[in-house]
Each structure stands twice: as structure tokens, then as C-alpha cells.
Write a protein that holds these residues in place. Structure first.
Motif, PDB file in Angstrom:
ATOM      1  N   VAL A 262       0.412 -14.734  -5.837  1.00 33.94           N
ATOM      2  CA  VAL A 262       0.954 -13.586  -6.571  1.00 33.94           C
ATOM      3  C   VAL A 262       0.050 -12.399  -6.284  1.00 33.94           C
ATOM      4  CG1 VAL A 262       1.520 -12.615  -8.828  1.00 33.94           C
ATOM      5  CG2 VAL A 262       1.884 -15.066  -8.394  1.00 33.94           C
ATOM      6  N   MET A 263       0.645 -11.269  -5.904  1.00 29.95           N
ATOM      7  CA  MET A 263      -0.136 -10.085  -5.573  1.00 29.95           C
ATOM      8  C   MET A 263      -0.500  -9.303  -6.836  1.00 29.95           C
ATOM      9  SD  MET A 263      -0.608 -10.407  -2.430  1.00 29.95           S
ATOM     10  CE  MET A 263      -1.236  -8.844  -1.827  1.00 29.95           C
ATOM     11  N   PRO A 264      -1.541  -8.465  -6.759  1.00 31.80           N
ATOM     12  CA  PRO A 264      -1.970  -7.720  -7.946  1.00 31.80           C
ATOM     13  C   PRO A 264      -0.955  -6.672  -8.379  1.00 31.80           C
ATOM     14  CG  PRO A 264      -3.222  -7.047  -6.017  1.00 31.80           C
ATOM     15  CD  PRO A 264      -2.415  -8.235  -5.605  1.00 31.80           C
ATOM     16  N   GLU A 265      -1.053  -6.291  -9.643  1.00 28.13           N
ATOM     17  CA  GLU A 265      -0.167  -5.262 -10.186  1.00 28.13           C
ATOM     18  C   GLU A 265      -0.345  -3.960  -9.413  1.00 28.13           C
ATOM     19  OE1 GLU A 265       0.940  -3.281 -14.542  1.00 28.13           O
ATOM     20  OE2 GLU A 265      -0.793  -4.614 -14.310  1.00 28.13           O
ATOM     21  N   GLY A 266       0.773  -3.337  -9.083  1.00 29.20           N
ATOM     22  CA  GLY A 266       0.728  -2.061  -8.373  1.00 29.20           C
ATOM     23  C   GLY A 266       0.737  -2.171  -6.867  1.00 29.20           C
ATOM     24  N   PHE A 267       0.623  -3.386  -6.325  1.00 29.41           N
ATOM     25  CA  PHE A 267       0.612  -3.507  -4.868  1.00 29.41           C
ATOM     26  C   PHE A 267       1.978  -3.170  -4.287  1.00 29.41           C
ATOM     27  CE2 PHE A 267       1.721  -5.962  -1.104  1.00 29.41           C
ATOM     28  CZ  PHE A 267       0.798  -5.439  -0.211  1.00 29.41           C
ATOM     29  N   ARG A 268       1.961  -2.414  -3.203  1.00 30.18           N
ATOM     30  CA  ARG A 268       3.158  -2.124  -2.417  1.00 30.18           C
ATOM     31  C   ARG A 268       2.771  -2.049  -0.951  1.00 30.18           C
ATOM     32  NH1 ARG A 268       6.741   2.719  -5.190  1.00 30.18           N
ATOM     33  NH2 ARG A 268       7.107   1.753  -7.227  1.00 30.18           N
ATOM     34  N   LEU A 269       3.747  -2.252  -0.100  1.00 33.07           N
ATOM     35  CA  LEU A 269       3.540  -1.986   1.310  1.00 33.07           C
ATOM     36  C   LEU A 269       3.504  -0.481   1.536  1.00 33.07           C
ATOM     37  CD1 LEU A 269       5.946  -4.564   3.041  1.00 33.07           C
ATOM     38  CD2 LEU A 269       3.522  -4.830   2.461  1.00 33.07           C
ATOM     39  N   PRO A 270       2.889  -0.019   2.612  1.00 31.30           N
ATOM     40  CA  PRO A 270       2.867   1.425   2.877  1.00 31.30           C
ATOM     41  C   PRO A 270       4.245   2.072   2.869  1.00 31.30           C
ATOM     42  CG  PRO A 270       1.356   0.299   4.334  1.00 31.30           C
ATOM     43  CD  PRO A 270       2.095  -0.780   3.593  1.00 31.30           C
ATOM     44  N   THR A 271       5.237   1.397   3.442  1.00 27.96           N
ATOM     45  CA  THR A 271       6.584   1.964   3.497  1.00 27.96           C
ATOM     46  C   THR A 271       7.285   1.961   2.141  1.00 27.96           C
ATOM     47  OG1 THR A 271       7.185  -0.222   4.358  1.00 27.96           O
ATOM     48  CG2 THR A 271       7.064   1.599   5.925  1.00 27.96           C
ATOM     49  N   ASP A 272       6.762   1.202   1.175  1.00 29.39           N
ATOM     50  CA  ASP A 272       7.336   1.245  -0.170  1.00 29.39           C
ATOM     51  C   ASP A 272       7.032   2.564  -0.869  1.00 29.39           C
ATOM     52  OD1 ASP A 272       8.444  -1.304  -0.003  1.00 29.39           O
ATOM     53  OD2 ASP A 272       6.625  -2.268  -0.737  1.00 29.39           O
TER      54      ASP A 272
ATOM     55  N   PRO B 286      -3.036   1.433  -3.245  1.00 31.47           N
ATOM     56  CA  PRO B 286      -3.677   0.200  -3.713  1.00 31.47           C
ATOM     57  C   PRO B 286      -4.326  -0.622  -2.609  1.00 31.47           C
ATOM     58  CG  PRO B 286      -1.331  -0.161  -3.500  1.00 31.47           C
ATOM     59  CD  PRO B 286      -1.573   1.284  -3.139  1.00 31.47           C
ATOM     60  N   TYR B 287      -5.142   0.020  -1.786  1.00 27.69           N
ATOM     61  CA  TYR B 287      -5.786  -0.671  -0.688  1.00 27.69           C
ATOM     62  C   TYR B 287      -7.282  -0.382  -0.696  1.00 27.69           C
ATOM     63  CZ  TYR B 287      -0.920  -0.097   0.756  1.00 27.69           C
ATOM     64  OH  TYR B 287       0.447  -0.054   0.775  1.00 27.69           O
ATOM     65  N   ALA B 288      -8.066  -1.366  -0.285  1.00 25.92           N
ATOM     66  CA  ALA B 288      -9.503  -1.157  -0.158  1.00 25.92           C
ATOM     67  C   ALA B 288      -9.786  -0.234   1.029  1.00 25.92           C
ATOM     68  CB  ALA B 288     -10.210  -2.497   0.049  1.00 25.92           C
ATOM     69  N   ALA B 289     -10.773   0.659   0.880  1.00 20.73           N
ATOM     70  CA  ALA B 289     -11.169   1.580   1.961  1.00 20.73           C
ATOM     71  C   ALA B 289      -9.942   2.185   2.628  1.00 20.73           C
ATOM     72  CB  ALA B 289     -12.046   0.853   2.977  1.00 20.73           C
ATOM     73  N   HIS B 290      -9.078   2.798   1.816  1.00 22.67           N
ATOM     74  CA  HIS B 290      -7.785   3.230   2.327  1.00 22.67           C
ATOM     75  C   HIS B 290      -7.892   4.286   3.424  1.00 22.67           C
ATOM     76  CE1 HIS B 290      -8.445   5.176  -1.767  1.00 22.67           C
ATOM     77  NE2 HIS B 290      -8.781   6.108  -0.906  1.00 22.67           N
ATOM     78  N   ASP B 291      -9.003   5.021   3.491  1.00 23.38           N
ATOM     79  CA  ASP B 291      -9.129   6.037   4.531  1.00 23.38           C
ATOM     80  C   ASP B 291      -9.376   5.436   5.912  1.00 23.38           C
ATOM     81  OD1 ASP B 291     -11.594   5.129   3.647  1.00 23.38           O
ATOM     82  OD2 ASP B 291     -12.620   6.992   4.168  1.00 23.38           O
ATOM     83  N   GLN B 292      -9.657   4.129   5.975  1.00 22.60           N
ATOM     84  CA  GLN B 292      -9.844   3.451   7.258  1.00 22.60           C
ATOM     85  C   GLN B 292      -8.604   2.658   7.673  1.00 22.60           C
ATOM     86  OE1 GLN B 292     -12.682   3.725   9.366  1.00 22.60           O
ATOM     87  NE2 GLN B 292     -12.801   5.448   7.942  1.00 22.60           N
ATOM     88  N   ARG B 293      -7.564   2.739   6.878  1.00 22.48           N
ATOM     89  CA  ARG B 293      -6.344   1.990   7.166  1.00 22.48           C
ATOM     90  C   ARG B 293      -5.251   2.956   7.604  1.00 22.48           C
ATOM     91  NH1 ARG B 293      -9.555  -1.271   4.390  1.00 22.48           N
ATOM     92  NH2 ARG B 293      -9.190  -3.481   4.728  1.00 22.48           N
TER      93      ARG B 293
ATOM     94  N   GLY C  87      -6.407  -4.887   3.017  1.00 22.52           N
ATOM     95  CA  GLY C  87      -7.553  -5.057   2.132  1.00 22.52           C
ATOM     96  C   GLY C  87      -7.179  -5.445   0.722  1.00 22.52           C
ATOM     97  N   VAL C  88      -6.152  -6.293   0.582  1.00 20.36           N
ATOM     98  CA  VAL C  88      -5.655  -6.693  -0.733  1.00 20.36           C
ATOM     99  C   VAL C  88      -5.736  -8.211  -0.862  1.00 20.36           C
ATOM    100  CG1 VAL C  88      -3.707  -6.623  -2.331  1.00 20.36           C
ATOM    101  CG2 VAL C  88      -4.107  -4.717  -0.765  1.00 20.36           C
ATOM    102  N   ARG C  89      -6.164  -8.673  -2.015  1.00 20.30           N
ATOM    103  CA  ARG C  89      -6.258 -10.102  -2.283  1.00 20.30           C
ATOM    104  C   ARG C  89      -5.311 -10.478  -3.417  1.00 20.30           C
ATOM    105  NH1 ARG C  89      -8.192  -9.696   1.833  1.00 20.30           N
ATOM    106  NH2 ARG C  89     -10.248 -10.282   2.625  1.00 20.30           N
ATOM    107  N   PRO C  90      -4.806 -11.710  -3.408  1.00 20.44           N
ATOM    108  CA  PRO C  90      -3.906 -12.127  -4.497  1.00 20.44           C
ATOM    109  C   PRO C  90      -4.646 -12.293  -5.812  1.00 20.44           C
ATOM    110  CG  PRO C  90      -4.440 -13.991  -3.087  1.00 20.44           C
ATOM    111  CD  PRO C  90      -5.017 -12.783  -2.417  1.00 20.44           C
ATOM    112  N   VAL C  91      -3.892 -12.191  -6.898  1.00 22.42           N
ATOM    113  CA  VAL C  91      -4.485 -12.482  -8.214  1.00 22.42           C
ATOM    114  C   VAL C  91      -4.349 -13.958  -8.541  1.00 22.42           C
ATOM    115  CG1 VAL C  91      -4.172 -10.166  -9.139  1.00 22.42           C
ATOM    116  CG2 VAL C  91      -2.316 -11.828  -9.378  1.00 22.42           C
ATOM    117  N   LEU C  92      -3.434 -14.621  -7.890  1.00 21.28           N
ATOM    118  CA  LEU C  92      -3.256 -16.065  -8.040  1.00 21.28           C
ATOM    119  C   LEU C  92      -2.951 -16.662  -6.670  1.00 21.28           C
ATOM    120  CD1 LEU C  92      -0.947 -16.465 -11.198  1.00 21.28           C
ATOM    121  CD2 LEU C  92      -3.371 -17.066 -11.037  1.00 21.28           C
TER     122      LEU C  92
END
Length: 249
Positions: free
Chosen positions: A176-186, A47-54, A120-125
Motif C-alpha cells: 500500500v502506497m503512502p497517503e498523497g502519492f501520485r504518479l507524475p502524470t497524475d 510526494p517524492y524524495a529529492a524531487h529536484d533530482q527526479r 523515491g517512494v516507499r510503501p506504508v505496508l
């Protein structure tokens, strides 16, 4: 599928890029944990923007295949690395939530203020974390995971700007973070108990010897894990020559 096979699959997936010092997964032995890694990373887009660059950053010592980074290394890479446009860090802990029902023990991520930007994640609220939130003297704040917001707080949009009780301390909710967001280690090491809420790390001072942090970064335009790895190795060699590291480590 064994863990080596899982890693081969990860290299073909559109997830976090892997490299010698910049890699995705921890060594996980249990079959159930391996299945969690394969299912989450190979079958579900990250769940990250441009995940191949992260990418994730790890330290590698003479007698250690890989380990976590220290806080001073994060600041070294922020200042000296040209192949990276941002470096963020986090560490997990547990705290008690005493809000809306029975008390719950939560896995909480203590994060640098720039982590969500790096991912590359933005909150929903609400608003994003800022450097001011990282200051030890700032008011305590928290970022809610979407699942926690739904299950414990009735998806109430008015929660932003209000307080929740964590370890008997009133902590203000700022986003509040978007649905499905997790840290990489999650998706890997913490797949069994993923983080559900995030708070500023509020590092008192940098430390080079304590390698206790996970770290992630964004590759600069035109850079690859190979070029970033080479640069980080060169940086740490220079720091070793300057006496910042002991060569035998």
C-alpha cells in the motif's frame, strides 16, 4: 493563467525539473485541466524524495515537439546514460475492481518494477515491487493507492498478502502506497482521473518504434537537466547513425 504562464511557474517550483527532452507537463488545453496542474504542482509539494533530482524523459523528433518514449529507448538510456542513475516507465489502462461493494472502474498504472524506487517512494505496508514481479510468468500482483485502500478496503492492514478481483482475476496485494502519492502524470495529463492502483508492466519484448510510454529518471550526482539532455541527444544521434532510427523521423 495561460499554459505558458503555468510552465514559467513550474520552472520556479520545487517539483520535477524541466528541460528540452526532460520536462514535466503535456500540452493541456482545457481550463479546468490547467487549473488542476497549477493547483497540484504549484501549491502542493510533490510526494517524492529529492524531487529536484527526479526528471521526466520525452522523445523529440524533427516534426514533433515532444512525444512519449519507446521501451527500447528506456533500455538504451539505462545501459548508456551516465548522467542518469535509474530510468523507469509506465503506461495507464483501466480495469474493473469487484471488491467490497459495487464494481468500480479504476485507472491503473502499469509500471516498471523500479518506478517507485526512481521516484523515491516507499510503501506504508508490504514489500516493494521487484524484478521478479515484472516477469510475465509471475503471479499477478497489485499495489494499492492509499485512497483506494481507505475507501474500498476499510484501511484493513491484512489486505497485504490477500487477493482482490481485477477484471475477474484474483490479484495478490503486495503493498500500500503512502497517503498523497501520485504518479507524475497524475498531476498533469491524468489529473481528472488519476491512477489509484499500480501493477507490473510485464513487457514481453522491447520495441523501438512504439512511443507509448511515460518515463522518469534520477539525475546522477553532479548532473543537471542540461547535461542529461545533452547526453541523451548524443546517444540518440549515435543510434541514428547506426541505423536504429530513421533520420527523417
Amino acid at each position: 493563467m495561460d499554459f505558458t504562464g503555468a510552465l514559467r511557474g513550474l520552472r520556479k517550483s520545487p517539483g520535477f525539473t524541466t528541460a528540452a527532452l526532460i520536462t514535466l507537463s503535456l500540452g493541456i488545453g482545457a481550463t479546468s485541466a490547467i487549473f488542476s496542474v497549477v493547483k497540484a504542482v504549484l501549491l502542493t509539494p510533490l510526494p517524492y524524495a529529492a524531487h529536484d533530482q527526479r526528471v521526466m524523459l520525452w522523445s523529440k523528433w524533427v516534426n514533433t515537439d515532444k512525444t512519449w518514449v519507446s521501451s527500447q529507448e528506456v533500455f538504451d538510456y539505462r545501459e548508456l546514460a551516465k548522467t542518469l542513475t535509474g530510468v523507469a516507465f509506465w503506461q495507464n489502462t483501466s480495469q474493473n475492481l469487484t471488491e467490497s461493494g459495487e464494481p468500480a472502474r479504476l485507472t491503473i498504472g502499469l509500471v516498471s518494477a523500479n518506478l517507485f524506487d526512481v521516484l523515491g517512494v516507499r510503501p506504508v505496508l508490504g514489500r516493494a515491487l521487484t524484478d521478479d514481479d515484472d516477469r510475465p510468468t509471475s503471479a499477478p500482483v497489485a499495489v494499492l493507492g492509499h485512497g483506494l485502500w481507505v475507501s474500498r478496503l476499510n484501511t484493513d492492514p491484512r489486505i497485504v498478502g490477500r487477493g482482490i478481483m481485477l477484471n475477474d482475476v484474483d490479484v495478490g496485494v503486495i503493498e500500500v502506497m503512502p497517503e498523497g502519492f501520485r504518479l507524475p502524470t497524475d498531476f498533469t495529463a491524468d489529473a481528472a482521473e488519476p491512477t489509484e492502483l499500480w501493477r507490473p508492466f510485464r513487457l514481453a519484448r522491447a520495441n523501438r518504434s512504439a512511443h507509448t510510454l511515460y518515463a522518469a529518471a534520477v539525475l546522477a550526482p553532479g548532473q543537471t537537466p542540461k547535461t542529461a539532455t545533452a547526453e541523451l541527444q548524443a546517444i540518440t544521434r549515435r543510434l541514428t547513425e547506426q541505423g536504429e532510427y530513421h533520420a527523417e523521423m
